[in-house]
Design a protein around this motif. Structure first.
Motif, mmCIF file in Angstrom:
data_model
loop_
_atom_site.group_PDB
_atom_site.id
_atom_site.type_symbol
_atom_site.label_atom_id
_atom_site.label_comp_id
_atom_site.label_asym_id
_atom_site.label_seq_id
_atom_site.Cartn_x
_atom_site.Cartn_y
_atom_site.Cartn_z
ATOM 1 N N MET A 23 11.903 -3.358 14.998
ATOM 2 C CA MET A 23 11.804 -2.063 14.320
ATOM 3 C C MET A 23 12.108 -2.217 12.836
ATOM 4 S SD MET A 23 13.818 1.485 15.159
ATOM 5 C CE MET A 23 13.156 1.465 16.836
ATOM 6 N N THR A 24 13.126 -3.026 12.508
ATOM 7 C CA THR A 24 13.445 -3.277 11.102
ATOM 8 C C THR A 24 12.290 -3.968 10.393
ATOM 9 O OG1 THR A 24 15.785 -3.474 11.671
ATOM 10 C CG2 THR A 24 15.095 -4.367 9.548
ATOM 11 N N ALA A 25 11.659 -4.924 11.071
ATOM 12 C CA ALA A 25 10.515 -5.618 10.470
ATOM 13 C C ALA A 25 9.357 -4.656 10.232
ATOM 14 C CB ALA A 25 10.082 -6.770 11.369
ATOM 15 N N ARG A 26 9.127 -3.745 11.191
ATOM 16 C CA ARG A 26 8.046 -2.767 11.005
ATOM 17 C C ARG A 26 8.337 -1.841 9.832
ATOM 18 N NH1 ARG A 26 8.123 -2.503 16.740
ATOM 19 N NH2 ARG A 26 9.329 -0.543 16.646
ATOM 20 N N ARG A 27 9.592 -1.449 9.671
ATOM 21 C CA ARG A 27 9.954 -0.602 8.536
ATOM 22 C C ARG A 27 9.754 -1.337 7.218
ATOM 23 N NH1 ARG A 27 15.624 2.212 10.650
ATOM 24 N NH2 ARG A 27 14.644 3.603 12.213
ATOM 25 N N HIS A 28 10.112 -2.619 7.191
ATOM 26 C CA HIS A 28 9.907 -3.401 5.969
ATOM 27 C C HIS A 28 8.424 -3.523 5.647
ATOM 28 C CE1 HIS A 28 14.078 -5.544 6.336
ATOM 29 N NE2 HIS A 28 14.167 -4.264 6.014
ATOM 30 N N ARG A 29 7.615 -3.781 6.676
ATOM 31 C CA ARG A 29 6.166 -3.891 6.445
ATOM 32 C C ARG A 29 5.592 -2.564 5.961
ATOM 33 N NH1 ARG A 29 6.271 -7.053 11.250
ATOM 34 N NH2 ARG A 29 5.651 -5.212 12.456
ATOM 35 N N ALA A 30 6.047 -1.457 6.564
ATOM 36 C CA ALA A 30 5.549 -0.146 6.135
ATOM 37 C C ALA A 30 5.948 0.146 4.693
ATOM 38 C CB ALA A 30 6.086 0.940 7.068
ATOM 39 N N PHE A 31 7.177 -0.238 4.346
ATOM 40 C CA PHE A 31 7.636 -0.007 2.973
ATOM 41 C C PHE A 31 6.759 -0.756 1.971
ATOM 42 C CE2 PHE A 31 10.136 -1.724 -0.575
ATOM 43 C CZ PHE A 31 10.511 -0.553 -1.206
ATOM 44 N N TYR A 32 6.516 -2.039 2.233
ATOM 45 C CA TYR A 32 5.723 -2.830 1.294
ATOM 46 C C TYR A 32 4.251 -2.424 1.306
ATOM 47 C CZ TYR A 32 9.725 -5.860 0.508
ATOM 48 O OH TYR A 32 10.954 -6.334 0.148
ATOM 49 N N MET A 33 3.757 -1.939 2.431
ATOM 50 C CA MET A 33 2.376 -1.462 2.460
ATOM 51 C C MET A 33 2.202 -0.211 1.608
ATOM 52 S SD MET A 33 1.269 -2.019 6.447
ATOM 53 C CE MET A 33 -0.234 -1.063 6.201
ATOM 54 N N PHE A 34 3.166 0.702 1.681
ATOM 55 C CA PHE A 34 3.058 1.944 0.910
ATOM 56 C C PHE A 34 3.312 1.700 -0.586
ATOM 57 C CE2 PHE A 34 3.595 4.087 5.044
ATOM 58 C CZ PHE A 34 2.588 5.030 4.939
ATOM 59 N N THR A 35 4.178 0.753 -0.897
ATOM 60 C CA THR A 35 4.488 0.487 -2.309
ATOM 61 C C THR A 35 3.572 -0.557 -2.932
ATOM 62 O OG1 THR A 35 6.147 -1.157 -1.658
ATOM 63 C CG2 THR A 35 6.903 1.109 -2.031
ATOM 64 N N ALA A 36 2.755 -1.223 -2.124
ATOM 65 C CA ALA A 36 1.887 -2.277 -2.656
ATOM 66 C C ALA A 36 0.935 -1.779 -3.747
ATOM 67 C CB ALA A 36 1.103 -2.940 -1.521
ATOM 68 N N PRO A 37 0.284 -0.613 -3.602
ATOM 69 C CA PRO A 37 -0.600 -0.162 -4.701
ATOM 70 C C PRO A 37 0.140 -0.011 -6.025
ATOM 71 C CG PRO A 37 -1.034 1.090 -2.712
ATOM 72 C CD PRO A 37 0.187 0.287 -2.430
ATOM 73 N N TRP A 38 1.356 0.562 -5.968
ATOM 74 C CA TRP A 38 2.109 0.716 -7.216
ATOM 75 C C TRP A 38 2.547 -0.634 -7.757
ATOM 76 C CZ3 TRP A 38 6.884 -0.688 -8.979
ATOM 77 C CH2 TRP A 38 7.294 -0.107 -10.194
ATOM 78 N N ILE A 39 3.014 -1.523 -6.893
ATOM 79 C CA ILE A 39 3.477 -2.833 -7.353
ATOM 80 C C ILE A 39 2.328 -3.609 -7.973
ATOM 81 C CG2 ILE A 39 4.403 -5.057 -6.597
ATOM 82 C CD1 ILE A 39 5.998 -3.560 -4.478
ATOM 83 N N ILE A 40 1.158 -3.597 -7.321
ATOM 84 C CA ILE A 40 -0.003 -4.309 -7.862
ATOM 85 C C ILE A 40 -0.432 -3.695 -9.186
ATOM 86 C CG2 ILE A 40 -2.425 -4.868 -7.439
ATOM 87 C CD1 ILE A 40 -1.756 -4.995 -4.463
ATOM 88 N N GLY A 41 -0.457 -2.343 -9.234
ATOM 89 C CA GLY A 41 -0.828 -1.691 -10.490
ATOM 90 C C GLY A 41 0.164 -1.984 -11.598
ATOM 91 N N PHE A 42 1.456 -2.001 -11.262
ATOM 92 C CA PHE A 42 2.476 -2.300 -12.268
ATOM 93 C C PHE A 42 2.320 -3.718 -12.804
ATOM 94 C CE2 PHE A 42 6.798 -3.869 -13.283
ATOM 95 C CZ PHE A 42 7.100 -3.005 -14.327
ATOM 96 N N LEU A 43 2.037 -4.664 -11.922
ATOM 97 C CA LEU A 43 1.877 -6.047 -12.362
ATOM 98 C C LEU A 43 0.617 -6.222 -13.211
ATOM 99 C CD1 LEU A 43 2.879 -7.976 -9.102
ATOM 100 C CD2 LEU A 43 4.216 -7.742 -11.198
ATOM 101 N N LEU A 44 -0.514 -5.641 -12.751
ATOM 102 C CA LEU A 44 -1.792 -5.854 -13.430
ATOM 103 C C LEU A 44 -1.941 -4.996 -14.690
ATOM 104 C CD1 LEU A 44 -4.254 -6.098 -10.402
ATOM 105 C CD2 LEU A 44 -3.166 -7.949 -11.686
ATOM 106 N N LEU A 45 -1.372 -3.791 -14.675
ATOM 107 C CA LEU A 45 -1.583 -2.863 -15.782
ATOM 108 C C LEU A 45 -0.412 -2.759 -16.740
ATOM 109 C CD1 LEU A 45 -3.324 0.036 -13.819
ATOM 110 C CD2 LEU A 45 -4.383 -1.862 -15.038
ATOM 111 N N THR A 46 0.725 -3.370 -16.393
ATOM 112 C CA THR A 46 1.901 -3.308 -17.271
ATOM 113 C C THR A 46 2.414 -4.697 -17.628
ATOM 114 O OG1 THR A 46 2.534 -1.168 -16.329
ATOM 115 C CG2 THR A 46 4.213 -2.369 -17.558
ATOM 116 N N ILE A 47 2.806 -5.472 -16.632
ATOM 117 C CA ILE A 47 3.410 -6.771 -16.898
ATOM 118 C C ILE A 47 2.415 -7.729 -17.538
ATOM 119 C CG2 ILE A 47 4.556 -8.761 -15.858
ATOM 120 C CD1 ILE A 47 6.235 -6.233 -15.963
ATOM 121 N N VAL A 48 1.224 -7.816 -16.972
ATOM 122 C CA VAL A 48 0.214 -8.741 -17.530
ATOM 123 C C VAL A 48 -0.190 -8.342 -18.945
ATOM 124 C CG1 VAL A 48 -2.128 -9.631 -17.229
ATOM 125 C CG2 VAL A 48 -0.605 -9.461 -15.260
#
Length: 323
Positions: A23-48
């Motif tokens: 259950m903890t692993a599923r919660r971690h996967r759900a968290f990263y799945m929902f935050t992945a668009p923001w994280i990818i956008g932050f890396l590609l559109l801000t950090i880079v």
């Protein structure tokens, strides 16, 4: 308990822990799945882009010619010794000092006004917020036409009273027009201040009134301290937005690129200087260095604001949350 029963206890514990871990692993996967668009956008559109701008600031790249070279900190040494940079930096600082308090006071005054129990206050809130929805380009064009020297409505009203036309878009009046464009968007601050006002417990306000405090004393001693986190947020974001103001300044010129040289001197602020270095002069490396210096200055000013207000900002924390 028999020996066979004791031997089965670890297996039962493992069967109990396994669903919890899954259950903890599923919660971690759900968290990263929902935050992945923001994280990818932050890396590609801000950090880079920030990393690329940092690299550009160390070169002579002009955006077109393949003949560029690495020059280290030469761009930074040049901008620190350039009097124009210090001039636009001081002008931008004065603009921030003038525009941020005015916009916060205007937004807070509107929030207090629409927070009163009057009829159709929802309609008033909508009407006061609508100007903040207008895109900056539209606001700049509208104010440029409104304050045009020859055909603007502002001079048309002055002519009705026998007053000569004023060159609103030239020095020294251009700075006041830019301040008006900032106040035009006070609806954003109004909405945030209104949310803060509605979060203040009414019991505290009523207790102050029962103790004989006037409306102004209640506002100054109860409302403002409880609203201080909201005011701090608006101050920080207002300073960041004011030093990055460019669209109204750009539209006050006669053209986009060529108009940089014709912009009123009072409106030639830091981001206009960056724009001129990028697009008018093609000095990508120098302009990137200017942006990185601005980024560092924003961090310093933000830290100083938090340090200076640490003793006057009060957070409404639930006593049960401290336990």
């Amino acid at each position: 308990m028999t020996v066979s029963q004791i031997g089965r206890i670890p297996s039962v514990a493992r069967t109990v822990d396994r669903p919890r871990s899954s259950m903890t692993a599923r919660r971690h996967r759900a968290f990263y799945m929902f935050t992945a668009p923001w994280i990818i956008g932050f890396l590609l559109l801000t950090i880079v882009p920030m990393g690329f701008a940092l690299w550009l600031s160390l070169t002579t790249f002009d955006g077109l010619s393949p003949r560029w070279r690495f020059i280290g900190l030469a761009n930074y040494r040049e901008l620190l010794s350039d009097p124009v940079t210090w001039d636009v930096l001081g002008r931008t600082g004065l603009f921030a000092v003038a525009s941020v308090p005015l916009s916060i006071i205007a937004g807070l005054a509107l929030a207090v006004l629409v927070n009163r129990p009057v009829r159709a206050r929802g309609l008033f809130r909508t009407l006061l917020y609508l100007p903040a929805v207008v895109p900056p380009v539209g606001v700049g064009i509208a104010f440029k036409q409104l304050f045009d020297t020859n055909s603007g409505a502002a001079n048309g009203v002055l002519n009705l009273f026998g007053i000569d036309a004023i060159g609103w878009l030239a020095d020294p009046y251009a700075r006041y027009v830019i301040l008006m464009t900032v106040l035009w968007g006070a609806g954003n601050i109004m909405i945030i201040s209104l949310a803060g006002l509605q979060d203040i417990p009414r019991e505290l306000v009523e207790a102050a009134r029962i103790d004989g405090a006037s409306a102004w004393r209640t506002f100054r001693s109860v409302t403002v301290p409880l609203l201080s986190p909201v005011l701090l947020f608006q101050t920080v974001t207002g300073v960041i937005a004011s030093v990055q103001t460019i669209m109204p300044l750009l539209l006050s010129a006669d053209a986009t690129t060529a108009g940089v040289t014709s912009i009123p001197q009072s409106n030639y602020m830091y981001m206009m200087h960056v724009f001129a270095q990028y697009f008018a002069l093609g000095r990508y490396g120098y302009a990137s260095a200017l942006l990185w210096v601005l980024f560092v200055l924003i961090l310093i000013v933000t830290g100083l604001i938090f340090k200076a207000t640490s003793g006057v900002v009060f957070y409404n924390v639930d006593p049960e949350a401290k336990k």
